[in-house]
Design a protein around this motif. Structure first.
Motif, PDB file in Angstrom:
ATOM      1  N   ASP A  94     -22.905  22.698   1.533  1.00 31.18           N
ATOM      2  CA  ASP A  94     -21.639  21.920   1.887  1.00 31.18           C
ATOM      3  C   ASP A  94     -20.333  21.649   1.695  1.00 31.18           C
ATOM      4  O   ASP A  94     -20.133  20.634   2.439  1.00 31.18           O
ATOM      5  CB  ASP A  94     -22.699  20.065   0.884  1.00 31.18           C
ATOM      6  CG  ASP A  94     -24.044  19.653   1.307  1.00 31.18           C
ATOM      7  OD1 ASP A  94     -24.013  19.956   3.027  1.00 31.18           O
ATOM      8  OD2 ASP A  94     -24.666  19.084   1.097  1.00 31.18           O
ATOM      9  N   PHE A  97     -18.265  22.913   3.735  1.00 33.11           N
ATOM     10  CA  PHE A  97     -18.679  21.977   5.072  1.00 33.11           C
ATOM     11  C   PHE A  97     -17.508  20.969   5.845  1.00 33.11           C
ATOM     12  O   PHE A  97     -16.525  21.438   6.338  1.00 33.11           O
ATOM     13  CB  PHE A  97     -20.253  21.845   5.244  1.00 33.11           C
ATOM     14  CG  PHE A  97     -20.049  20.535   7.126  1.00 33.11           C
ATOM     15  CD1 PHE A  97     -19.329  21.500   8.453  1.00 33.11           C
ATOM     16  CD2 PHE A  97     -19.377  19.603   6.570  1.00 33.11           C
ATOM     17  CE1 PHE A  97     -19.651  20.382   9.416  1.00 33.11           C
ATOM     18  CE2 PHE A  97     -19.445  18.134   7.473  1.00 33.11           C
ATOM     19  CZ  PHE A  97     -19.430  18.816   9.056  1.00 33.11           C
ATOM     20  N   PHE A  98     -17.465  21.246   4.380  1.00 32.23           N
ATOM     21  CA  PHE A  98     -16.513  19.357   3.475  1.00 32.23           C
ATOM     22  C   PHE A  98     -15.216  20.427   3.820  1.00 32.23           C
ATOM     23  O   PHE A  98     -13.714  19.824   4.147  1.00 32.23           O
ATOM     24  CB  PHE A  98     -16.254  19.348   2.910  1.00 32.23           C
ATOM     25  CG  PHE A  98     -18.018  18.141   2.913  1.00 32.23           C
ATOM     26  CD1 PHE A  98     -17.804  17.700   4.323  1.00 32.23           C
ATOM     27  CD2 PHE A  98     -18.862  17.943   1.788  1.00 32.23           C
ATOM     28  CE1 PHE A  98     -18.778  16.181   4.159  1.00 32.23           C
ATOM     29  CE2 PHE A  98     -19.890  17.090   1.970  1.00 32.23           C
ATOM     30  CZ  PHE A  98     -20.433  15.981   3.417  1.00 32.23           C
ATOM     31  N   GLN A  99     -14.773  21.710   3.031  1.00 28.38           N
ATOM     32  CA  GLN A  99     -13.518  21.960   3.210  1.00 28.38           C
ATOM     33  C   GLN A  99     -12.866  23.094   4.567  1.00 28.38           C
ATOM     34  O   GLN A  99     -11.283  22.931   4.438  1.00 28.38           O
ATOM     35  CB  GLN A  99     -13.847  23.297   1.638  1.00 28.38           C
ATOM     36  CG  GLN A  99     -14.025  22.767   0.622  1.00 28.38           C
ATOM     37  CD  GLN A  99     -14.183  23.926  -0.634  1.00 28.38           C
ATOM     38  OE1 GLN A  99     -14.395  25.129   0.148  1.00 28.38           O
ATOM     39  NE2 GLN A  99     -14.069  24.108  -1.854  1.00 28.38           N
ATOM     40  N   GLN A 100     -14.131  22.924   5.036  1.00 27.04           N
ATOM     41  CA  GLN A 100     -13.194  23.206   6.579  1.00 27.04           C
ATOM     42  C   GLN A 100     -12.693  22.539   7.269  1.00 27.04           C
ATOM     43  O   GLN A 100     -11.994  22.760   8.800  1.00 27.04           O
ATOM     44  CB  GLN A 100     -14.608  24.048   7.454  1.00 27.04           C
ATOM     45  CG  GLN A 100     -14.412  25.505   6.335  1.00 27.04           C
ATOM     46  CD  GLN A 100     -15.689  26.122   7.893  1.00 27.04           C
ATOM     47  OE1 GLN A 100     -16.507  25.136   7.936  1.00 27.04           O
ATOM     48  NE2 GLN A 100     -15.778  27.106   7.235  1.00 27.04           N
ATOM     49  N   SER A 101     -12.775  21.450   7.084  1.00 30.80           N
ATOM     50  CA  SER A 101     -12.306  19.703   7.330  1.00 30.80           C
ATOM     51  C   SER A 101     -11.080  19.515   7.083  1.00 30.80           C
ATOM     52  O   SER A 101     -11.182  19.544   5.387  1.00 30.80           O
ATOM     53  CB  SER A 101     -13.770  18.532   7.924  1.00 30.80           C
ATOM     54  OG  SER A 101     -12.388  17.552   8.924  1.00 30.80           O
ATOM     55  N   GLU A 102      -9.584  19.321   7.556  1.00 30.57           N
ATOM     56  CA  GLU A 102      -8.791  18.866   7.091  1.00 30.57           C
ATOM     57  C   GLU A 102      -9.287  17.373   7.532  1.00 30.57           C
ATOM     58  O   GLU A 102      -7.354  16.497   7.024  1.00 30.57           O
ATOM     59  CB  GLU A 102      -7.964  18.714   8.151  1.00 30.57           C
ATOM     60  CG  GLU A 102      -7.073  21.346   7.702  1.00 30.57           C
ATOM     61  CD  GLU A 102      -6.154  21.180   9.284  1.00 30.57           C
ATOM     62  OE1 GLU A 102      -5.373  19.938  10.176  1.00 30.57           O
ATOM     63  OE2 GLU A 102      -5.896  21.777   8.750  1.00 30.57           O
ATOM     64  N   HIS A 103      -9.772  16.028   7.364  1.00 31.04           N
ATOM     65  CA  HIS A 103      -9.923  14.585   7.880  1.00 31.04           C
ATOM     66  C   HIS A 103     -10.139  14.421   6.565  1.00 31.04           C
ATOM     67  O   HIS A 103     -10.613  15.419   5.109  1.00 31.04           O
ATOM     68  CB  HIS A 103     -11.064  14.500   8.326  1.00 31.04           C
ATOM     69  CG  HIS A 103     -11.628  12.534   8.429  1.00 31.04           C
ATOM     70  ND1 HIS A 103     -11.345  12.281   7.743  1.00 31.04           N
ATOM     71  CD2 HIS A 103     -11.111  12.328   9.586  1.00 31.04           C
ATOM     72  CE1 HIS A 103     -11.904  11.132   8.226  1.00 31.04           C
ATOM     73  NE2 HIS A 103     -11.395  11.422   9.697  1.00 31.04           N
ATOM     74  N   PHE A 106     -13.250  13.738   4.614  1.00 35.69           N
ATOM     75  CA  PHE A 106     -14.455  14.564   4.258  1.00 35.69           C
ATOM     76  C   PHE A 106     -13.126  15.586   2.630  1.00 35.69           C
ATOM     77  O   PHE A 106     -13.996  16.568   1.486  1.00 35.69           O
ATOM     78  CB  PHE A 106     -14.481  16.012   5.373  1.00 35.69           C
ATOM     79  CG  PHE A 106     -14.793  16.235   6.227  1.00 35.69           C
ATOM     80  CD1 PHE A 106     -15.970  15.045   5.886  1.00 35.69           C
ATOM     81  CD2 PHE A 106     -14.793  16.959   7.372  1.00 35.69           C
ATOM     82  CE1 PHE A 106     -17.606  14.294   7.388  1.00 35.69           C
ATOM     83  CE2 PHE A 106     -16.400  16.313   8.980  1.00 35.69           C
ATOM     84  CZ  PHE A 106     -17.062  15.273   8.312  1.00 35.69           C
ATOM     85  N   SER A 107     -12.066  15.413   2.615  1.00 40.62           N
ATOM     86  CA  SER A 107     -11.535  16.203   1.391  1.00 40.62           C
ATOM     87  C   SER A 107     -12.081  15.443   0.378  1.00 40.62           C
ATOM     88  O   SER A 107     -12.305  16.413  -0.902  1.00 40.62           O
ATOM     89  CB  SER A 107     -10.017  16.101   1.414  1.00 40.62           C
ATOM     90  OG  SER A 107      -9.287  16.851   3.127  1.00 40.62           O
TER      91      SER A 107
END
Length: 207
Positions: A94, A97-103, A106-107
């Motif tokens: 998890d 996954f969240f770290q790969q998004s710039e949203h 998710f951050s």
């Protein structure tokens, strides 16, 4: 005076030998279970021995105590260990996954996952000491560990800081990795944990 010094040297030497012996038992029985099935039972058996030492039972038969705990907890502690392993893998996936998004959302979620991993790591530090000190249903250990982590924040910080300092100490003296790493860690963590435990009604007896 000389006799007192000799006695102290003998006493310290005896403790060092016990720590080395316990560590070797931990390694051997971990390997005996092909690590996959042996690591968790061997680790809780090691904590069972150090618990008895902390309670003042300095002359217990180390092998007998270790072997009894290893057999008694083999199935249950493996279940607990692999439930924790699965939870840890889920948290790690998890987080990645969240770290790969710039949203932004998710951050924020990544921050909460990091916090959850911190709590999770602290729970792991308590699990083995709690397992050998209390008798609960299998998954009840996870809930009790979670409660202690949140309910005893200063002790939890001591557990985390203590484990980190042990890591630094062992990394500075690699010889300890083979001869006393496990037994030393279990002794320190068990000592701290026993000062965190509430006095539940149901305790382990005879282990």
């Amino acid at each position: 005076m000389a006799e007192a010094i000799v006695w102290k040297v003998y006493e310290y030497s005896s403790w060092i030998m016990k720590m080395i012996y316990l560590n070797l038992l931990w390694i051997i029985f971990s390997l005996a279970g092909l690590v996959v099935f042996g690591f968790f039972p061997a680790t809780q058996a090691m904590f069972a021995v150090t618990r008895r030492w902390i309670l003042g039972e300095k002359e217990i038969p180390v092998f007998k105590t270790f072997w009894q705990a290893y057999k008694a907890g083999f199935v249950q502690v493996n279940i607990i260990g692999y439930v924790l392993t699965i939870l840890g893998v889920i948290l790690y996936i998890d987080l990645k996954f969240f770290q790969q998004s710039e949203h932004l959302l998710f951050s924020v979620l990544a921050f909460f996952i990091i916090f959850a991993m911190f709590i999770f790591f602290a729970m792991i530090l308590y699990i083995f000491p709690m397992y050998v000190h209390y008798k609960f249903k299998t998954l009840e250990y996870l809930r009790k560990a979670f409660v202690i982590v949140l309910g005893k924040p200063l002790n939890t910080i001591m557990m985390i800081v203590g484990s980190y300092l042990l890591y630094v100490f062992i990394s500075m003296m690699p010889v300890l990795l083979l001869f006393a790493s496990g037994s030393l860690v279990s002794l320190v963590l068990m000592w701290i944990a026993m000062r965190s435990f509430p006095k539940y009604d149901v305790k382990v007896s005879g282990v």
